[in-house]
Enzyme design. Structure first.
Site, PDB file in Angstrom:
ATOM      1  N   ALA A  10      16.573  24.731   8.497  1.00 50.48           N
ATOM      2  CA  ALA A  10      16.821  26.102   8.005  1.00 50.48           C
ATOM      3  C   ALA A  10      18.303  26.453   7.879  1.00 50.48           C
ATOM      4  CB  ALA A  10      16.128  27.103   8.934  1.00 50.48           C
ATOM      5  N   GLY A  12      20.551  24.399   6.666  1.00 46.65           N
ATOM      6  CA  GLY A  12      21.139  23.582   5.610  1.00 46.65           C
ATOM      7  C   GLY A  12      21.227  24.313   4.277  1.00 46.65           C
ATOM      8  N   HIS A 132      25.925  14.397  -8.521  1.00 48.06           N
ATOM      9  CA  HIS A 132      25.686  15.369  -7.447  1.00 48.06           C
ATOM     10  C   HIS A 132      26.976  15.824  -6.782  1.00 48.06           C
ATOM     11  CE1 HIS A 132      21.477  14.075  -7.697  1.00 48.06           C
ATOM     12  NE2 HIS A 132      21.189  15.172  -7.027  1.00 48.06           N
ATOM     13  N   LYS A 136      26.435  15.156  -0.525  1.00 48.13           N
ATOM     14  CA  LYS A 136      25.129  14.477  -0.454  1.00 48.13           C
ATOM     15  C   LYS A 136      25.275  13.160   0.303  1.00 48.13           C
ATOM     16  CE  LYS A 136      21.346  12.962  -3.488  1.00 48.13           C
ATOM     17  NZ  LYS A 136      20.325  13.488  -2.563  1.00 48.13           N
ATOM     18  N   GLY A 142      17.019  10.622  -4.668  1.00 48.44           N
ATOM     19  CA  GLY A 142      15.579  10.356  -4.661  1.00 48.44           C
ATOM     20  C   GLY A 142      14.990  10.558  -6.051  1.00 48.44           C
TER      21      GLY A 142
END
Ligand code: NAI
Ligand SMILES: O=C(O)C1=N[C@H](C(=O)O)C[C@H](O)C1
EC number: 1.17.1.8
Length: 246
Positions: A10, A12, A132, A136, A142
């Site tokens: 929560a 993040g 990104h 990351k 993914g």
């Protein structure tokens, strides 16, 4: 009926957005926020837990949810056939519980994967580039791995030969990583959020399919659809396509 939703991870980037989305969604109520070091316990009495943490923690969190009889919606990356198998085994003893694991909850990213798989058999060459934010921790994304797997599956089914590539020498990594034979390139750049391009080429033409998430708000409709859908979908579902009936 109101669904009670716990958020794991929560604190993040994704977790904070999910907390806010749940608090503002009709028919959902926040049951609890959990982050690293917290005892998940009964997940605050939640019906559904949303899990966005790190690849090394996600499996244990999901197994805990299943043991507690709590449905799970999972966005964390890093799933393998082996870890998915462990979730299936846990679900076999909790047959009413549903787990949804999706590499990307943005509608456009789901469509990009689908369009890329549709196009893949018509072109000689195909490569995937994901781009990104530099915070990351995993590469390639993914989503890019899943995109390449879907492309490879479509090309195998249509007996498409390997893409031409005369490269005989060069620097390590210059041609990207291979996912089932499909080159995948990862860019990390401050200012970006989450982006993917699929490049396809044949003599005289190319096709580029591109999706951009400029804001993590782009993932929230898919997450909320997952929360509402998973309670009626016992067992393991991989990919948001299933929930969207794509
Ligand atoms: N499926 C999708 O649509 C999306 C998936 N992701 C994936 O979600 C994951 C999280 O991404 P971000 O939020 O950007 O990362 P982040 O690093 O901002 O947040 C991760 C949070 O998980 C917490 N955490 C770590 N270990 C934990 C544990 N054992 N238990 C509970 N909490 C723990 C961290 O303290 C942190 O607050 C990544 O794997 C990312 O690739 C990200 C965006 C969209
Ligand atoms: O870490 C991210 O940010 C994202 N992770 C997911 C992935 O690895 O595919 C989904 C999206 O690309 C954002």
């Amino acid at each position: 009926m109101t669904l009670r939703v716990a958020v794991i991870g929560a604190a993040g980037r994704m977790g904070q957005q999910v907390v806010d989305a749940v608090e503002h969604a009709d028919g959902l109520e926040l049951a609890g926020r959990f982050d690293v070091g917290d005892d998940l316990g009964d997940l605050g009495g939640a019906d559904v837990a949303v899990e966005f943490t790190v690849p090394g923690a996600s499996l244990a969190n999901v197994l805990h949810c299943v043991e507690q009889g709590v449905h799970a919606v999972v966005g964390t990356t890093g799933w393998t056939d082996e870890s998915l198998g462990q979730v299936r085994a846990a679900l076999a003893v909790q047959p009413k519980v549903g787990v949804l694991i999706a590499p990307n909850f943005a509608i456009g990213a789901v469509l990009t994967m689908r369009f890329a798989a549709q196009a893949a058999r018509f072109y000689e060459s195909v490569e995937v580039i994901e781009l990104h934010h530099p915070d990351k921790v995993d590469a390639p994304s993914g989503t890019a791995i899943r995109t390449a797997e879907m492309i490879a599956e479509a090309r195998r089914a249509a007996d498409v030969p390997s893409a031409p590539d005369a490269t005989a020498s060069g620097l390590d990594g210059a041609r990207g990583a291979r996912v089932e034979g499909v080159p995948v390139h990862a860019v990390r750049l401050r200012g970006l959020v989450a982006h993917e391009e699929v490049l396809l080429g044949s003599p005289g033409e190319t096709l580029t399919i591109r999706h951009d998430s400029f804001d993590r708000a782009s993932f929230m409709p898919g997450v909320l659809a997952g929360v509402r859908g998973v309670v009626d979908r016992p067992g393991l579902t991989v990919g948001l396509e299933e929930i969207l009936d794509l």
